[in-house]
Scaffold this motif. Structure first.
Motif, PDB file in Angstrom:
ATOM      1  N   HIS A  85       0.830  -1.205   0.000  1.00  0.00           N
ATOM      2  CA  HIS A  85       0.000   0.000   0.000  1.00  0.00           C
ATOM      3  C   HIS A  85       0.864   1.254   0.000  1.00  0.00           C
ATOM      4  N   GLN A  86       0.153   2.382  -0.271  1.00  0.00           N
ATOM      5  CA  GLN A  86       0.879   3.634  -0.524  1.00  0.00           C
ATOM      6  C   GLN A  86       1.219   4.395   0.751  1.00  0.00           C
ATOM      7  N   VAL A  87       2.004   3.768   1.597  1.00  0.00           N
ATOM      8  CA  VAL A  87       2.462   4.463   2.798  1.00  0.00           C
ATOM      9  C   VAL A  87       3.977   4.496   2.733  1.00  0.00           C
ATOM     10  N   SER A 144      -4.756  15.789   9.440  1.00  0.00           N
ATOM     11  CA  SER A 144      -4.554  14.359   9.704  1.00  0.00           C
ATOM     12  C   SER A 144      -5.017  13.477   8.549  1.00  0.00           C
ATOM     13  N   GLY A 145      -4.293  13.523   7.451  1.00  0.00           N
ATOM     14  CA  GLY A 145      -4.534  12.584   6.360  1.00  0.00           C
ATOM     15  C   GLY A 145      -5.254  13.174   5.168  1.00  0.00           C
ATOM     16  N   GLY A 146      -5.076  12.501   4.043  1.00  0.00           N
ATOM     17  CA  GLY A 146      -5.692  12.937   2.802  1.00  0.00           C
ATOM     18  C   GLY A 146      -7.210  12.890   2.876  1.00  0.00           C
ATOM     19  N   THR A 147      -7.724  11.894   3.580  1.00  0.00           N
ATOM     20  CA  THR A 147      -9.166  11.752   3.720  1.00  0.00           C
ATOM     21  C   THR A 147      -9.766  13.001   4.357  1.00  0.00           C
ATOM     22  N   LEU A 148      -9.173  13.421   5.462  1.00  0.00           N
ATOM     23  CA  LEU A 148      -9.676  14.602   6.166  1.00  0.00           C
ATOM     24  C   LEU A 148      -9.410  15.877   5.370  1.00  0.00           C
ATOM     25  N   ALA A 181     -11.844   7.952  -8.632  1.00  0.00           N
ATOM     26  CA  ALA A 181     -11.379   8.712  -7.464  1.00  0.00           C
ATOM     27  C   ALA A 181     -11.297   7.825  -6.229  1.00  0.00           C
ATOM     28  N   HIS A 182     -10.479   8.217  -5.292  1.00  0.00           N
ATOM     29  CA  HIS A 182     -10.339   7.496  -4.033  1.00  0.00           C
ATOM     30  C   HIS A 182     -11.695   7.441  -3.309  1.00  0.00           C
ATOM     31  N   TYR A 183     -11.940   6.349  -2.618  1.00  0.00           N
ATOM     32  CA  TYR A 183     -13.265   6.182  -2.000  1.00  0.00           C
ATOM     33  C   TYR A 183     -13.584   7.263  -0.976  1.00  0.00           C
ATOM     34  N   CYS A 184     -12.544   7.932  -0.471  1.00  0.00           N
ATOM     35  CA  CYS A 184     -12.795   8.943   0.569  1.00  0.00           C
ATOM     36  C   CYS A 184     -13.564  10.145   0.030  1.00  0.00           C
ATOM     37  N   ILE A 185     -13.529  10.365  -1.281  1.00  0.00           N
ATOM     38  CA  ILE A 185     -14.289  11.490  -1.848  1.00  0.00           C
ATOM     39  C   ILE A 185     -15.782  11.175  -1.756  1.00  0.00           C
ATOM     40  N   ALA A 236      -4.832  13.242  -8.676  1.00  0.00           N
ATOM     41  CA  ALA A 236      -3.433  13.353  -9.095  1.00  0.00           C
ATOM     42  C   ALA A 236      -2.542  12.599  -8.094  1.00  0.00           C
ATOM     43  N   CYS A 237      -2.489  11.344  -8.193  1.00  0.00           N
ATOM     44  CA  CYS A 237      -3.081  10.507  -9.196  1.00  0.00           C
ATOM     45  C   CYS A 237      -4.179   9.660  -8.555  1.00  0.00           C
ATOM     46  N   SER A 238      -4.861   8.824  -9.356  1.00  0.00           N
ATOM     47  CA  SER A 238      -5.866   7.923  -8.792  1.00  0.00           C
ATOM     48  C   SER A 238      -5.164   6.795  -8.054  1.00  0.00           C
ATOM     49  N   THR A 239      -5.928   6.082  -7.241  1.00  0.00           N
ATOM     50  CA  THR A 239      -5.301   5.109  -6.356  1.00  0.00           C
ATOM     51  C   THR A 239      -5.056   3.769  -7.044  1.00  0.00           C
ATOM     52  N   ALA A 240      -6.056   3.229  -7.712  1.00  0.00           N
ATOM     53  CA  ALA A 240      -5.910   1.877  -8.258  1.00  0.00           C
ATOM     54  C   ALA A 240      -4.803   1.804  -9.305  1.00  0.00           C
ATOM     55  N   VAL A 263      -7.822  19.551  -6.057  1.00  0.00           N
ATOM     56  CA  VAL A 263      -6.956  18.472  -6.539  1.00  0.00           C
ATOM     57  C   VAL A 263      -6.652  17.516  -5.395  1.00  0.00           C
ATOM     58  N   ASP A 264      -7.048  16.263  -5.569  1.00  0.00           N
ATOM     59  CA  ASP A 264      -6.661  15.233  -4.615  1.00  0.00           C
ATOM     60  C   ASP A 264      -5.294  14.701  -5.045  1.00  0.00           C
ATOM     61  N   GLY A 265      -4.260  15.336  -4.509  1.00  0.00           N
ATOM     62  CA  GLY A 265      -2.881  14.922  -4.814  1.00  0.00           C
ATOM     63  C   GLY A 265      -2.283  14.155  -3.655  1.00  0.00           C
ATOM     64  N   ALA A 266      -3.136  13.458  -2.902  1.00  0.00           N
ATOM     65  CA  ALA A 266      -2.665  12.781  -1.687  1.00  0.00           C
ATOM     66  C   ALA A 266      -1.416  11.953  -1.993  1.00  0.00           C
ATOM     67  N   HIS A 267      -1.509  11.160  -3.026  1.00  0.00           N
ATOM     68  CA  HIS A 267      -0.343  10.340  -3.395  1.00  0.00           C
ATOM     69  C   HIS A 267       0.583  11.103  -4.348  1.00  0.00           C
ATOM     70  N   GLY A 268       0.057  11.431  -5.528  1.00  0.00           N
ATOM     71  CA  GLY A 268       0.946  11.881  -6.601  1.00  0.00           C
ATOM     72  C   GLY A 268       1.161  13.372  -6.719  1.00  0.00           C
ATOM     73  N   ILE A 292      -1.953  17.159  -0.349  1.00  0.00           N
ATOM     74  CA  ILE A 292      -0.777  16.314  -0.614  1.00  0.00           C
ATOM     75  C   ILE A 292      -0.346  15.639   0.692  1.00  0.00           C
ATOM     76  N   ASP A 293      -0.248  14.318   0.651  1.00  0.00           N
ATOM     77  CA  ASP A 293       0.203  13.559   1.830  1.00  0.00           C
ATOM     78  C   ASP A 293       1.727  13.543   1.887  1.00  0.00           C
ATOM     79  N   TRP A 294       2.260  13.993   2.974  1.00  0.00           N
ATOM     80  CA  TRP A 294       3.715  13.848   3.179  1.00  0.00           C
ATOM     81  C   TRP A 294       4.053  12.401   3.543  1.00  0.00           C
ATOM     82  N   HIS A 295       3.076  11.686   4.076  1.00  0.00           N
ATOM     83  CA  HIS A 295       3.365  10.320   4.543  1.00  0.00           C
ATOM     84  C   HIS A 295       3.234   9.282   3.436  1.00  0.00           C
ATOM     85  N   LYS A 296       3.121   9.738   2.193  1.00  0.00           N
ATOM     86  CA  LYS A 296       3.145   8.760   1.096  1.00  0.00           C
ATOM     87  C   LYS A 296       4.470   8.890   0.344  1.00  0.00           C
ATOM     88  N   MET A 297       4.564   9.878  -0.546  1.00  0.00           N
ATOM     89  CA  MET A 297       5.769   9.985  -1.386  1.00  0.00           C
ATOM     90  C   MET A 297       6.866  10.844  -0.769  1.00  0.00           C
TER      91      MET A 297
HETATM   92  C1  LIG Z   1      -4.126   7.743   0.006  1.00  0.00           C
HETATM   93  C2  LIG Z   1      -5.089   8.551  -0.721  1.00  0.00           C
HETATM   94  C3  LIG Z   1      -6.136   9.192  -0.056  1.00  0.00           C
HETATM   95  C4  LIG Z   1      -6.380   9.017   1.413  1.00  0.00           C
HETATM   96  O1  LIG Z   1      -5.366   9.634   2.153  1.00  0.00           O
HETATM   97  P1  LIG Z   1      -5.066   9.189   3.680  1.00  0.00           P
HETATM   98  O2  LIG Z   1      -3.880  10.033   4.013  1.00  0.00           O
HETATM   99  O3  LIG Z   1      -4.797   7.730   3.648  1.00  0.00           O
HETATM  100  O4  LIG Z   1      -6.276   9.532   4.474  1.00  0.00           O
HETATM  101  C5  LIG Z   1      -6.974  10.000  -0.793  1.00  0.00           C
HETATM  102  N1  LIG Z   1      -6.807  10.141  -2.113  1.00  0.00           N
HETATM  103  C6  LIG Z   1      -5.817   9.533  -2.792  1.00  0.00           C
HETATM  104  C7  LIG Z   1      -5.697   9.751  -4.264  1.00  0.00           C
HETATM  105  C8  LIG Z   1      -4.922   8.717  -2.122  1.00  0.00           C
HETATM  106  O5  LIG Z   1      -3.932   8.114  -2.783  1.00  0.00           O
END
Ligand SMILES: *Cc1c(COP(=O)(O)O)cnc(C)c1O
Length: 473
Positions: A85-87, A144-148, A181-185, A236-240, A263-268, A292-297
């Motif tokens: 997974h993308q952590v 606290s996270g991309g979801t939030l 899109a990520h399920y959190c949207i 940016a980008c999608s998860t799957a 822009v959901d750039g959590a990962h990319g 943008i998640d710092w805890h991914k890339m």
């Molecule tokens: C990981 C991810 C999320 C969720 O982020 P968390 O930090 O796990 O809450 C949302 N959108 C995308 C595109 C992701 O890759």
């Protein structure tokens, strides 16, 4: 000494601290020296529960032994064969700052509780904003996270286009987003009470990107049904599959229809640091907000996410709530009272973790990491294309690669073959990868998150899969 006093004594902290650092040093060294053979010591959930229930009942007092057991029984993200997974495999220096921030525990909702982390958060937000291509009006915060972060951005967007904060929902509202899109949207929209009608899922093209030429008709259809679209989200980008939506075109669409562009750039979104891969998010500077998640890339321990707004003033319109005991004036824009703008009240000292990396290795380390992992995915693609037993779902845009064995065996369909292989890999534990379903086809999926992963490990992965196919199915 009473137990409570002992709990707080500097002496016992120092002793157990040294022991823990040695333990973790030994752990990382064992991974370096390849003496930890399994990435994941997989156990069925009920077995794991029984183990811990028994442990709990023993009531022995031995934190160091507990630390050891926790390490042994965990998924080893620093192992080069971790590709699941993308952590992030967090940089050890940033992880150390996690001890610092846990000891200091300055919450940061108000400036007085975050004398260091709140100003640092502003420094980091302003810096990231320039990387995105925003000007000096931009601002943001850590959350606290991309979801939030995504939920928060959508709340801001809705607050801009309605008075729902005061009057509740009075009209039907909706967001537009790609099917991928990520399920959190979807979850965020439902939390906001938008319901199924309030999430307009736009179809995707062959590269799994939102179909731009489907935008206007979906928008117009909603309008006819008296549904007010207030935001569109680009992935940016999608998860799957790790596909980047065409942000430039989405930006134009949002501008034309006067809706919020998130822009959901959590990962990319991390490619904003890369001269080589920044082209993937061309148009991101037209957006209203970026997560943008710092805890991914970006080499940081979970959980650390930036939410950046093109117009920083908008950060204050999300939660216009009165909290008199915290703030003298709930309407004023005080950047230093972080709680005015964030979902959280108490929050981790996230900025210290990011800043620790910058203080130790400079800002160029982020670009180095992104380039290394994205390059490696492209090398892996070549490797797969040279092997006639495998096929790739699509050419990787990011560091996420979906591929599969393309041969059936012993009455098993190709989907079943790949699903069995993935299960065997999990049970055996030498590699950790996941699986995903794309248009009824089951694919094996790797996210290359760890800069110690090299092409040789990917060769070994393909060999292992072929071996399992020959011997175990
Ligand atoms: C990981 C991810 C999320 C969720 O982020 P968390 O930090 O796990 O809450 C949302 N959108 C995308 C595109 C992701 O890759």
């Amino acid at each position: 000494m009473s137990k409570l006093k002992e709990l707080y004594s500097s002496k016992s902290f120092r002793e157990s601290g040294h022991a823990l650092i040695d333990l973790l040093g030994d752990y990382l060294e064992a991974i370096e020296k390849k003496s930890i053979s399994k990435v994941i010591p997989f156990q069925e959930p009920d077995e794991a529960f029984n183990f811990w229930q028994n442990d709990f009942e023993k009531k022995e007092i031995d934190p160091i032994s507990f630390f050891k057991t926790t390490i042994e029984r965990s998924n080893h993200l620093h192992h080069p064969k971790y590709m699941g997974h993308q952590v992030s495999a967090p940089s050890p220096i940033a992880a150390l700052s996690g001890v610092l921030t846990s000891v200091l525990n300055n919450g940061g909702a108000v400036y007085e509780m975050g004398l260091v982390n709140n100003p640092l958060e502003k420094v980091i937000s302003k810096y990231l904003a320039t990387k995105i291509g925003f000007d000096e009006n931009a601002d943001g915060f850590l959350t606290s996270g991309g979801t939030l972060a995504n939920l928060t951005a959508l709340l801001t967007a809705r607050a801009k286009y309605s008075d729902v904060w005061e009057n509740g929902t009075t009209k039907k509202m909706a967001v537009m987003v790609s099917e991928e899109a990520h399920y959190c949207i979807d979850r965020a929209a439902r939390i906001m009470g938008l319901g199924t009608e309030g999430i307009i899922k736009v179809p995707i093209n062959d590269s799994f990107q939102l179909k731009i030429d489907e935008l206007q008709n979906h928008f117009d259809k909603a309008k006819l049904a008296d549904i007010h679209v207030f935001a569109i989200i680009g992935s940016a980008c999608s998860t799957a599959t790790g596909s980047y939506d065409n942000l430039k075109a989405i930006g134009d669409f949002a501008e034309k229809n006067k809706i919020w562009f998130h822009v959901d750039g959590a990962h990319g979104g991390a490619v904003v640091f890369s001269g080589k891969y920044k082209y993937l998010v061309e148009g991101i500077e037209k957006s209203d907000s970026v997560a943008i998640d710092w805890h991914k890339m970006l080499l940081t321990p979970a959980i650390t996410t930036s939410l950046i707004y093109r117009n920083g003033e908008n950060t204050y319109s999300t939660f216009q709530q009165k909290a008199q005991y915290l703030w003298d004036n709930s309407q004023s824009m005080e950047w230093y009272n972080a709680g005015k703008r964030t979902f959280e009240c108490t929050k981790l000292m996230m900025s210290v973790k990011v800043y620790t990396i910058i203080k130790s290795y400079g800002t160029s380390i982020f670009e180095e990491n992104v380039n290394y992992l994205y390059d490696l995915a492209r090398e892996f693609e070549t490797l797969i294309s040279e092997n006639s037993n495998f096929e790739i779902a699509l050419s990787p845009q990011s560091n996420i690669v979906c591929f599969r064995l393309k041969i059936a065996k012993n009455g098993l369909s190709i989907n079943e073959v790949n699903s069995k292989i993935r299960r065997l890999l999990l049970e055996e534990g030498e590699f950790y990868i996941v699986q995903t379903r794309i248009k009824d086809k089951l694919y094996l999926r790797v996210s290359l998150m760890n800069p110690t992963t090299e092409l040789i490990h990917l060769k070994q992965l393909l060999n292992k899969i072929e071996f399992m196919f020959d011997q175990k199915l």
